[in-house]
Design a protein around this motif. Structure first.
Motif, PDB file in Angstrom:
ATOM      1  N   ILE A 594      40.575  48.327  44.380  1.00  0.00           N
ATOM      2  CA  ILE A 594      41.472  47.294  44.625  1.00  0.00           C
ATOM      3  C   ILE A 594      40.795  45.898  44.263  1.00  0.00           C
ATOM      4  CG2 ILE A 594      43.086  46.207  46.360  1.00  0.00           C
ATOM      5  CD1 ILE A 594      43.542  49.119  47.351  1.00  0.00           C
ATOM      6  N   GLY A 595      39.681  46.020  44.944  1.00  0.00           N
ATOM      7  CA  GLY A 595      38.739  44.745  44.917  1.00  0.00           C
ATOM      8  C   GLY A 595      38.362  44.258  43.166  1.00  0.00           C
ATOM      9  N   VAL A 596      38.217  45.126  42.567  1.00  0.00           N
ATOM     10  CA  VAL A 596      37.933  44.864  40.949  1.00  0.00           C
ATOM     11  C   VAL A 596      39.219  44.370  40.423  1.00  0.00           C
ATOM     12  CG1 VAL A 596      37.509  46.080  38.781  1.00  0.00           C
ATOM     13  CG2 VAL A 596      36.096  46.444  40.726  1.00  0.00           C
ATOM     14  N   SER A 597      40.461  45.085  40.957  1.00  0.00           N
ATOM     15  CA  SER A 597      41.699  44.700  40.249  1.00  0.00           C
ATOM     16  C   SER A 597      42.037  43.234  40.796  1.00  0.00           C
ATOM     17  CB  SER A 597      42.822  45.584  40.820  1.00  0.00           C
ATOM     18  OG  SER A 597      42.741  46.990  40.495  1.00  0.00           O
ATOM     19  N   ALA A 598      41.865  42.957  42.058  1.00  0.00           N
ATOM     20  CA  ALA A 598      41.982  41.514  42.375  1.00  0.00           C
ATOM     21  C   ALA A 598      41.323  40.475  41.625  1.00  0.00           C
ATOM     22  CB  ALA A 598      41.910  41.518  43.891  1.00  0.00           C
ATOM     23  N   LEU A 599      39.669  40.872  41.564  1.00  0.00           N
ATOM     24  CA  LEU A 599      39.060  40.033  40.780  1.00  0.00           C
ATOM     25  C   LEU A 599      39.436  39.829  39.275  1.00  0.00           C
ATOM     26  CD1 LEU A 599      35.572  41.062  42.044  1.00  0.00           C
ATOM     27  CD2 LEU A 599      36.778  38.867  42.672  1.00  0.00           C
ATOM     28  N   ALA A 600      39.935  40.854  38.679  1.00  0.00           N
ATOM     29  CA  ALA A 600      40.352  40.739  37.284  1.00  0.00           C
ATOM     30  C   ALA A 600      41.721  39.778  37.230  1.00  0.00           C
ATOM     31  CB  ALA A 600      40.808  42.120  36.850  1.00  0.00           C
ATOM     32  N   MET A 601      42.794  39.974  38.277  1.00  0.00           N
ATOM     33  CA  MET A 601      43.744  39.058  38.402  1.00  0.00           C
ATOM     34  C   MET A 601      43.390  37.660  38.393  1.00  0.00           C
ATOM     35  SD  MET A 601      46.974  39.147  40.993  1.00  0.00           S
ATOM     36  CE  MET A 601      48.007  37.426  41.230  1.00  0.00           C
ATOM     37  N   GLY A 602      42.511  37.431  39.344  1.00  0.00           N
ATOM     38  CA  GLY A 602      42.127  36.154  39.741  1.00  0.00           C
ATOM     39  C   GLY A 602      41.096  35.436  38.724  1.00  0.00           C
ATOM     40  N   LEU A 603      40.052  36.057  38.088  1.00  0.00           N
ATOM     41  CA  LEU A 603      39.110  35.598  37.007  1.00  0.00           C
ATOM     42  C   LEU A 603      39.939  35.710  35.761  1.00  0.00           C
ATOM     43  CD1 LEU A 603      35.886  37.125  38.109  1.00  0.00           C
ATOM     44  CD2 LEU A 603      36.714  34.811  38.482  1.00  0.00           C
TER      45      LEU A 603
END
Length: 653
Positions: A594-603
């Motif tokens: 989920i953390g990787v997905s969140a970073l992908a959305m943000g970055l």
């Protein structure tokens, strides 16, 4: 490529490779390269390189005393380096008299321990004048070989360590009493570095002469049997279809993983992948810098991805005295998170940049698998052999033999004697820089062990951090990163293993987590500013701005910089390495995904439409917190990411 029809996918990929190769030649700059040899000298080098591969394969099934094997392996390695790698670019066209002198010196200095072996090994504490002379010569030869293959910084670093060992008592006189020691004369240094298995012929060189050379030969056999081309075509058929450029992006990413099993090098994988994929990325609408970021991120991931991984992974098994299968198991989840991050960010960038689909005329994945799916069998065989209890050496040996046998299924890929000789030669040549690097790293390790410098550095890091786990991990990451700017990945890991890993274990980080931490940060030095090799190689191919390429690569690989914090900052985090109770594994792996997905959305700046700055900040903050494996941070991170998604979905376009 709608409307364009080529006769078959191999022809199309060959066309793309030719186009990219021309671009790469235009962008090539003052690159250190090997000599192009002809005639009898070429025959000698080919024979020696092939013999080195065959010698390593024979070692698996034969019986050779460890010290004799390491000494003789280094002898062949040094001779090849002095013949293949010029001392300076101006002597690239020919072998000079000084090269032949170094070859002769290597022969004398390293044949001596073999012919006098029975008495030699017992004289380490009281070396003779002959031992001292030949030991000094061997040390200088190793430093020169390393300079020729990987540059000056590592050998210069080794010289500083030698001076530190010799001048220990004088450090107190100049106010450096914290680093002072009783000092060691030349006899003690040479006795340790040349006459025991604690220096030049220590663990690092042993790993190069066993694990690494066998996997290098294995990769060369796969490459010469057509596996590399098949991997790219197969991933293109399996993942390349999309309504946007994300399809070719996914293909590049997953091809990087598969090609890494063949090359074993981040830079080599980046260059090989770029020579084929850059025109396709360009056609899809990716800029030169974004394409370079995708290529270099995909290439460097090969060093971290099972089952072959990079040279440092074999060193972990040796340092920790665990099986290589255990290292593979610990690397599975971080590797998956790494590639998941790249794929998700490519999806976001492809849509944000309005890229277009590139339709390749490749057969269906089912047809390709039926025709050439056997190319996957050697990779699967390694894992199966390891799981059955076979040693890593025999596992890769048997998998190499399997790859050779399978090559005859298709005549065009058959490893006939000529092609097999070429593969064995490539395997022998491929290990040369690593062998020189590990021999020099052995000098540094020997000095660190002899002087106790490792524990002193560890104590200093912990003292500066005030015993805080978080600060110790931060300082250790910075130390490994700075080390990686100066020396190659393998040397960076070796030095950090004896100087920085103890600091992590002093504050309670499990030893396996400490070594995996420095492994990842040593690897990531290849994409870290300001001297990132893989992005620079990618920029040379695409013609993009090297700095912008480097920063975009950093964006794609950011989760890889964060995953090591997950398994060092809290006991639950070791679940990411699959070294915790099952409940912790499920929780930490789930929150990391989920953390990787969140970073992908943000970055990446995209979910179902472009994201706002508020949504991006919330997503990135939530992603960062999810990598800190505690209940509180997980709850806050999930809440922030959930809020970002909610704002995004209910916001009017």
């Amino acid at each position: 490529m709608s409307g364009d029809k080529l006769r078959n996918p191999e022809q199309e990929l060959t066309l793309e490779m030719t186009e990219a190769s021309l671009d790469m030649r235009k962008n090539k700059k003052d690159e250190v390269s090997t000599r192009t040899l002809t005639g009898s000298i070429d025959l000698i080098v080919t024979t020696l390189a092939m013999s080195l591969s065959l010698y390593a394969l024979y070692w698996v099934v034969g019986i050779i005393q460890p010290q004799i094997y390491r000494v003789s392996f280094l002898l062949i390695t040094l001779v090849l380096i002095f013949l293949i790698f010029p001392a300076h670019a101006r002597w690239q066209a020919r072998i000079t008299w000084s090269d032949w002198l170094l070859v002769a010196a290597a022969f004398v200095a390293l044949v001596w321990p073999i012919i006098d072996f029975d008495r030699f090994v017992y004289r380490a504490a009281t070396p003779t004048n002959t031992d001292l002379t030949l030991g000094i010569i061997t040390t200088l030869l190793v430093l020169e070989a390393t300079r020729r293959t990987v540059g000056s910084i590592l050998p210069v670093t080794a010289v500083f360590f030698l001076l530190y060992a010799y001048l220990g008592p004088f450090l107190e006189l100049i106010g450096l009493e914290l680093f002072a020691h009783r000092g060691y004369d030349v006899a003690r240094l040479i006795g340790t570095l040349y006459m025991t298995l604690e220096g030049i012929f220590g663990v690092p060189l042993n790993v190069a002469a066993t694990f690494i050379v066998l996997f290098t030969v294995f990769g060369a056999v796969l490459a010469h049997s057509g596996a590399g081309q098949f991997f790219i075509t197969w991933t293109m058929a399996a993942f390349g279809r999309s309504n946007s450029g994300a399809g070719i992006g996914r293909t590049v990413t997953l091809s990087g993983f598969l090609l890494g099993t063949v090359s074993g090098s981040g830079v080599a994988t980046t260059v090989t992948l770029g020579s084929i994929a850059w025109p396709l990325l360009k056609r899809a609408g990716f800029s030169a810098e974004v394409s370079g970021g995708i290529l270099s991120a995909s290439g460097i991931g090969a060093i971290m991805a099972p089952p072959t991984m990079g040279a440092a992974a074999f060193l972990i098994a040796e340092f920790l005295q665990i099986t290589y299968l255990q290292v593979i198991v610990m690397a599975i989840v971080p590797a998956c998170l790494y590639y998941l991050s790249i794929v998700l960010m490519i999806e976001a960038d492809a849509r944000r940049l309005k890229t277009k689909a590139v339709n390749m005329s490749v057969p269906s994945v089912g047809k390709l698998t039926r025709q050439s799916g056997y190319q996957f069998l050697p990779l699967l065989a390694i894992v199966i052999f390891l799981m059955s209890g076979i040693t890593p050496f025999r596992a890769v040996f048997l998998s190499t033999m399997l790859a050779i046998g399978l090559s005859f299924i298709h005549r065009e890929n058959a490893l006939t004697p000529k092609r097999l000789i070429a593969a064995l030669q490539a395997g022998g040549r491929g290990v040369l820089p690593i062998a020189a690097t590990t021999a020099t790293a052995g000098i540094i390790v020997g000095v660190v062990t002899l002087t106790g410098l490792g524990l002193k550095i560890a104590g200093i890091i912990v003292a500066i951090a005030g015993g805080s786990v978080f600060l110790t991990v931060i300082y250790s990451a910075v130390a490994v990163w700075m080390l990686g700017l100066a020396v190659p990945v393998t040397a960076s890991y070796i030095i950090a293993a004896v100087m920085i890993a103890p600091a992590l274990t002093l504050v309670g980080v499990p030893v396996f987590a400490a070594h995996m931490f420095i492994f990842y940060y040593a690897v990531l030095s290849e994409v870290s500013p300001p001297t990132a090799l893989s992005p620079f190689a990618a920029a040379a191919i695409t013609g993009g701005n090297p700095f912008k390429t480097m920063m975009l690569t950093w964006k794609y690989t950011l989760p890889a910089f964060l995953v090591p914090f997950a398994f060092t900052l809290s006991p639950e985090g070791t679940g990411v390495l699959l070294q915790a109770p099952f409940a912790h594994i499920i929780r930490t792996v789930g929150t990391a995904v989920i953390g990787v997905s969140a970073l992908a959305m943000g970055l990446g700046g995209w979910l179902v439409r472009p994201t706002t700055m508020v949504e991006r900040v919330m997503a990135v903050a939530g992603g960062l917190l999810l990598f800190y494996a505690t209940t509180v941070t997980d709850f806050i991170g999930l809440s922030l990411f959930g809020a970002a998604i909610t704002l995004h979905l209910f916001r009017k376009p």
